[in-house]
Design an enzyme around this catalytic site. Structure first.
Site, PDB file in Angstrom:
ATOM      1  CD  GLN A  12      28.231  30.180  47.625  1.00 16.32           C
ATOM      2  OE1 GLN A  12      28.118  29.614  46.757  1.00 16.32           O
ATOM      3  NE2 GLN A  12      29.417  30.474  48.214  1.00 16.32           N
ATOM      4  CG  ASP A  13      29.915  31.996  52.117  1.00 21.46           C
ATOM      5  OD1 ASP A  13      29.449  31.334  51.018  1.00 21.46           O
ATOM      6  OD2 ASP A  13      30.827  32.280  52.300  1.00 21.46           O
ATOM      7  CG  ASP A  58      25.876  49.972  53.716  1.00 20.05           C
ATOM      8  OD1 ASP A  58      24.906  49.944  52.669  1.00 20.05           O
ATOM      9  OD2 ASP A  58      26.885  49.759  53.479  1.00 20.05           O
ATOM     10  CG  LEU A  59      30.390  45.755  56.542  1.00 23.45           C
ATOM     11  CD1 LEU A  59      28.990  45.183  57.167  1.00 23.45           C
ATOM     12  CD2 LEU A  59      31.151  44.951  56.178  1.00 23.45           C
ATOM     13  CB  ALA A  81      28.594  42.172  54.886  1.00 23.63           C
ATOM     14  CB  SER A 125      39.395  36.145  50.856  1.00 23.54           C
ATOM     15  OG  SER A 125      39.709  35.778  49.204  1.00 23.54           O
ATOM     16  CD  GLU A 127      41.821  37.309  44.242  1.00 28.19           C
ATOM     17  OE1 GLU A 127      41.395  36.322  44.169  1.00 28.19           O
ATOM     18  OE2 GLU A 127      42.431  38.220  43.663  1.00 28.19           O
ATOM     19  CE1 TYR A 148      36.508  40.236  48.366  1.00 29.05           C
ATOM     20  CE2 TYR A 148      38.289  38.523  47.717  1.00 29.05           C
ATOM     21  CZ  TYR A 148      37.159  38.940  48.222  1.00 29.05           C
ATOM     22  OH  TYR A 148      36.588  37.876  49.135  1.00 29.05           O
ATOM     23  CG  ASN A 177      37.867  30.267  44.612  1.00 30.15           C
ATOM     24  OD1 ASN A 177      38.847  30.653  45.000  1.00 30.15           O
ATOM     25  ND2 ASN A 177      37.374  30.947  43.443  1.00 30.15           N
TER      26      ASN A 177
HETATM   27  P1  NAP Z   1      27.993  37.052  48.538  1.00 35.05           P
HETATM   28  O1  NAP Z   1      27.215  36.065  48.021  1.00 35.05           O
HETATM   29  O2  NAP Z   1      28.499  38.285  47.674  1.00 35.05           O
HETATM   30  O3  NAP Z   1      27.308  37.811  49.667  1.00 35.05           O
HETATM   31  C1  NAP Z   1      27.874  39.165  50.051  1.00 35.05           C
HETATM   32  C2  NAP Z   1      26.921  39.735  51.141  1.00 35.05           C
HETATM   33  O4  NAP Z   1      27.614  40.814  51.475  1.00 35.05           O
HETATM   34  C3  NAP Z   1      25.561  39.955  50.621  1.00 35.05           C
HETATM   35  O5  NAP Z   1      24.559  39.482  51.419  1.00 35.05           O
HETATM   36  C4  NAP Z   1      25.535  41.271  50.311  1.00 35.05           C
HETATM   37  O6  NAP Z   1      24.461  41.956  50.475  1.00 35.05           O
HETATM   38  C5  NAP Z   1      26.346  41.821  51.580  1.00 35.05           C
HETATM   39  N1  NAP Z   1      27.010  43.167  51.232  1.00 35.05           N
HETATM   40  C6  NAP Z   1      27.476  43.764  50.392  1.00 35.05           C
HETATM   41  N2  NAP Z   1      27.961  45.119  50.571  1.00 35.05           N
HETATM   42  C7  NAP Z   1      27.376  45.350  51.707  1.00 35.05           C
HETATM   43  C8  NAP Z   1      27.401  46.762  52.435  1.00 35.05           C
HETATM   44  N3  NAP Z   1      27.720  47.741  51.762  1.00 35.05           N
HETATM   45  N4  NAP Z   1      27.049  46.593  53.826  1.00 35.05           N
HETATM   46  C9  NAP Z   1      26.290  45.660  54.159  1.00 35.05           C
HETATM   47  N5  NAP Z   1      26.111  44.361  53.506  1.00 35.05           N
HETATM   48  C10 NAP Z   1      26.663  44.443  52.166  1.00 35.05           C
HETATM   49  O7  NAP Z   1      29.574  36.432  48.967  1.00 35.05           O
HETATM   50  P2  NAP Z   1      29.706  35.037  49.669  1.00 35.05           P
HETATM   51  O8  NAP Z   1      30.200  34.144  48.633  1.00 35.05           O
HETATM   52  O9  NAP Z   1      28.546  34.480  50.446  1.00 35.05           O
HETATM   53  O10 NAP Z   1      31.131  35.331  50.555  1.00 35.05           O
HETATM   54  C11 NAP Z   1      30.837  35.760  51.950  1.00 35.05           C
HETATM   55  C12 NAP Z   1      32.166  36.330  52.556  1.00 35.05           C
HETATM   56  O11 NAP Z   1      33.103  35.388  52.458  1.00 35.05           O
HETATM   57  C13 NAP Z   1      32.698  37.523  51.793  1.00 35.05           C
HETATM   58  O12 NAP Z   1      33.119  38.359  52.896  1.00 35.05           O
HETATM   59  C14 NAP Z   1      33.658  37.085  50.667  1.00 35.05           C
HETATM   60  O13 NAP Z   1      34.546  38.163  50.483  1.00 35.05           O
HETATM   61  C15 NAP Z   1      34.113  35.905  51.636  1.00 35.05           C
HETATM   62  N6  NAP Z   1      34.832  34.790  50.921  1.00 35.05           N
HETATM   63  C16 NAP Z   1      34.013  34.179  49.870  1.00 35.05           C
HETATM   64  C17 NAP Z   1      34.520  33.234  49.232  1.00 35.05           C
HETATM   65  C18 NAP Z   1      33.948  32.301  48.268  1.00 35.05           C
HETATM   66  O14 NAP Z   1      34.494  31.484  47.550  1.00 35.05           O
HETATM   67  N7  NAP Z   1      32.520  32.182  48.276  1.00 35.05           N
HETATM   68  C19 NAP Z   1      36.003  32.911  49.441  1.00 35.05           C
HETATM   69  C20 NAP Z   1      36.591  33.513  50.359  1.00 35.05           C
HETATM   70  C21 NAP Z   1      36.011  34.510  51.109  1.00 35.05           C
HETATM   71  P3  NAP Z   1      23.431  42.234  49.063  1.00 35.05           P
HETATM   72  O15 NAP Z   1      22.676  40.936  49.020  1.00 35.05           O
HETATM   73  O16 NAP Z   1      22.457  43.364  49.434  1.00 35.05           O
HETATM   74  O17 NAP Z   1      24.484  42.439  48.019  1.00 35.05           O
HETATM   75  O1  G4F Z   2      34.439  32.907  39.779  1.00 38.75           O
HETATM   76  P1  G4F Z   2      35.770  33.870  39.977  1.00 38.75           P
HETATM   77  O2  G4F Z   2      35.075  35.015  39.637  1.00 38.75           O
HETATM   78  O3  G4F Z   2      36.130  33.675  41.583  1.00 38.75           O
HETATM   79  P2  G4F Z   2      37.788  34.474  42.146  1.00 38.75           P
HETATM   80  O4  G4F Z   2      38.081  35.641  41.648  1.00 38.75           O
HETATM   81  O5  G4F Z   2      38.425  33.438  42.326  1.00 38.75           O
HETATM   82  O6  G4F Z   2      36.926  34.959  43.684  1.00 38.75           O
HETATM   83  C1  G4F Z   2      36.098  34.273  44.453  1.00 38.75           C
HETATM   84  O7  G4F Z   2      37.057  33.418  45.202  1.00 38.75           O
HETATM   85  C2  G4F Z   2      37.897  34.247  46.326  1.00 38.75           C
HETATM   86  C3  G4F Z   2      38.637  33.360  47.104  1.00 38.75           C
HETATM   87  O8  G4F Z   2      39.928  32.980  46.536  1.00 38.75           O
HETATM   88  C4  G4F Z   2      36.780  34.980  47.320  1.00 38.75           C
HETATM   89  F1  G4F Z   2      37.678  35.751  48.070  1.00 38.75           F
HETATM   90  C5  G4F Z   2      36.105  36.056  46.152  1.00 38.75           C
HETATM   91  O9  G4F Z   2      35.203  36.666  47.011  1.00 38.75           O
HETATM   92  C6  G4F Z   2      35.212  35.073  45.097  1.00 38.75           C
HETATM   93  O10 G4F Z   2      34.136  34.427  45.817  1.00 38.75           O
HETATM   94  O11 G4F Z   2      36.891  33.445  39.259  1.00 38.75           O
HETATM   95  C7  G4F Z   2      37.582  32.272  39.201  1.00 38.75           C
HETATM   96  C8  G4F Z   2      38.559  32.373  38.000  1.00 38.75           C
HETATM   97  C9  G4F Z   2      39.343  33.597  37.653  1.00 38.75           C
HETATM   98  O12 G4F Z   2      40.696  33.302  37.545  1.00 38.75           O
HETATM   99  C10 G4F Z   2      38.813  34.259  37.003  1.00 38.75           C
HETATM  100  O13 G4F Z   2      39.554  35.254  35.959  1.00 38.75           O
HETATM  101  O14 G4F Z   2      37.841  32.347  36.856  1.00 38.75           O
HETATM  102  C11 G4F Z   2      38.493  33.108  35.707  1.00 38.75           C
HETATM  103  N1  G4F Z   2      37.507  33.419  34.746  1.00 38.75           N
HETATM  104  C12 G4F Z   2      37.335  33.129  33.619  1.00 38.75           C
HETATM  105  N2  G4F Z   2      36.516  33.525  32.766  1.00 38.75           N
HETATM  106  C13 G4F Z   2      36.291  33.964  34.803  1.00 38.75           C
HETATM  107  C14 G4F Z   2      35.426  34.115  33.750  1.00 38.75           C
HETATM  108  N3  G4F Z   2      35.755  34.539  36.004  1.00 38.75           N
HETATM  109  C15 G4F Z   2      34.503  35.065  35.975  1.00 38.75           C
HETATM  110  N4  G4F Z   2      33.819  35.528  37.176  1.00 38.75           N
HETATM  111  N5  G4F Z   2      33.811  35.231  34.654  1.00 38.75           N
HETATM  112  C16 G4F Z   2      34.330  34.630  33.622  1.00 38.75           C
HETATM  113  O15 G4F Z   2      33.783  35.012  32.558  1.00 38.75           O
END
Ligand code: NAP
Ligand code: G4F
Length: 328
Positions: A12-13, A58-59, A81, A125, A127, A148, A177
């Site tokens: 996504q990002d 790959d990481l 990643a 994050s 988290e 995580y 998030n």
């Molecule tokens: P995402 O949509 O799950 O994207 C993750 C990326 O990492 C994808 O391109 C995935 O590739 C790649 N990846 C996974 N395993 C890998 C590996 N072993 N080697 C190389 N690449 C790998 O996550 P996102 O929401 O864009 O988030 C981006 C970053 O911000 C992540 O580090 C996430 O933990 C962090 N973050 C996200 C949020 C949020 O709310 N979105 C909040 C805080 C922090 P594939 O497409 O091949 O799977």
């Molecule tokens: O959407 P979630 O899976 O996101 P979560 O766990 O907050 O993690 C995301 O945000 C983090 C930043 O704080 C990132 F670092 C991480 O990579 C990711 O992007 O869940 C959000 C909330 C949780 O409390 C979960 O228990 O929604 C609750 N939930 C309730 N029902 C559910 C569900 N979550 C998921 N995924 N699926 C459900 O059915």
């Protein structure tokens, strides 16, 4: 022209950031993994796949990271990643630690050895904070509640150590998030909006969810990638919380999404399934982004209600065209 390398460009990002950097005139490289299925769909949807340079890495594979970083010599590296799904980290803790924790260290080592001039953005994050009542800032206690979160703490602390020990430019964005129409279908917001579209079109009857009481600080991914770039335009590396400053429950997101779609009361369409509850949960996460506002001049643009509407509308259009997968 500046060169940027994005690990995780297919996520996504990564896709929002690639689009943003291209609009700024960057030469954009991204790493991707070999998979047995299509994984460039976000880049293709944004029509930027032909403007980005894709390299295998790959990481979990130090050699692949060394190779690409040595070859590209980027001005800026965005380490996005990760195994980013908290729920799966309880089922795959070793993989998550290896990719999300050690993987970041591998990137830092590759830069230290082969491209020390590169500025690094690292994706930390919210988290990492775990459960505690206060609004979180850059100095809040880290008390992670998932494999995580533990992995992200390891990477965050490694980033700070390398910054201090080797004088490397590594900035950490502690992002709360952030969602979008390109969010993975397993995350709760997109799970809800994609189900709303299917229910509205009579292709699904119900949606199964877990803990509806959990609250999150939900922002828009398009706003948040801009903050990543801003961090690397500074003279000094630092840590920044990126958030909206307000949190809403999953139940509230459900209410808004179902009401806006015209389906009405969500309770007619939702089952609670124990399998979506986590062994350990964070009840509420809210971030204070005042440091980012003061130093970077960043603040979120899109409001929570607008985000819900954008995701509901986009998923409805996608589902009308049969473009949402049926995996979840
Ligand atoms: P995402 O949509 O799950 O994207 C993750 C990326 O990492 C994808 O391109 C995935 O590739 C790649 N990846 C996974 N395993 C890998 C590996 N072993 N080697 C190389 N690449 C790998 O996550 P996102 O929401 O864009 O988030 C981006 C970053 O911000 C992540 O580090 C996430 O933990 C962090 N973050 C996200 C949020 C949020 O709310 N979105 C909040 C805080 C922090 P594939 O497409 O091949 O799977
Ligand atoms: O959407 P979630 O899976 O996101 P979560 O766990 O907050 O993690 C995301 O945000 C983090 C930043 O704080 C990132 F670092 C991480 O990579 C990711 O992007 O869940 C959000 C909330 C949780 O409390 C979960 O228990 O929604 C609750 N939930 C309730 N029902 C559910 C569900 N979550 C998921 N995924 N699926 C459900 O059915």
């Amino acid at each position: 022209m500046k060169t940027a390398l994005i690990t995780g460009i297919t996520g996504q990002d990564g896709s929002y950031l690639a689009k943003f950097l291209l609009s700024k005139g960057y030469d954009v490289y991204g790493t991707y993994r070999r998979t047995s299925h299509r994984q460039l769909e976000r880049l293709v949807s944004m029509q930027i796949h032909k403007q980005t340079n894709l390299e295998y890495a790959d990481l979990t594979d130090q050699i692949s990271l060394n190779h690409v970083i040595k070859k590209v010599q980027p001005d800026e590296i965005y380490n996005l990643a990760a195994q980013s799904f908290v729920g799966v980290s309880f089922y795959e803790p070793f993989l998550t630690s290896n990719v999300t924790g050690l993987g970041a260290l591998r990137v830092f080592e590759a830069v230290r050895e082969f491209s020390p001039h590169s500025k690094i953005y690292h994706a930390s994050s919210s988290e990492m904070f775990g459960n505690s009542a206060e609004i979180k800032n850059e100095n809040s206690r880290l008390y992670p509640a998932s494999p995580y979160g533990v992995s992200k703490v390891y990477a965050h602390k490694s980033a700070q150590l390398y910054r201090k020990s080797y004088d490397m430019f590594i900035s950490c964005g502690i992002l709360f998030n952030h969602e979008s129409p390109f969010r993975g279908l397993e995350f709760v917001t997109r799970k809800i909006t994609s189900a709303v579209a299917k229910i509205k079109l009579n292709r699904q009857k119900k949606i199964s969810l877990g803990n509806l009481k959990a609250k999150r600080d939900w922002g828009f991914a398009g706003d948040y990638v801009k903050a990543m770039w801003m961090m690397l335009q500074q003279d000094e590396p630092d840590d920044f919380v990126i958030s909206t400053g307000e949190s809403h429950s999953v139940e509230d997101f459900l209410t808004k999404a179902f009401e806006y779609s015209g389906l009405g009361n969500w309770e007619n369409f939702v089952d609670i399934d124990k399998k979506y509850f986590r062994p350990s949960e964070i009840d509420d996460l809210v971030g204070d982004y005042s440091k980012a506002e003061k130093i970077l001049g960043w603040k979120p643009d899109m409001k929570y209600e607008e985000l819900v509407k954008l995701m509901v509308d986009t998923d409805f259009t996608l589902e009308q065209n049969n473009k949402i997968d049926d995996n979840f």
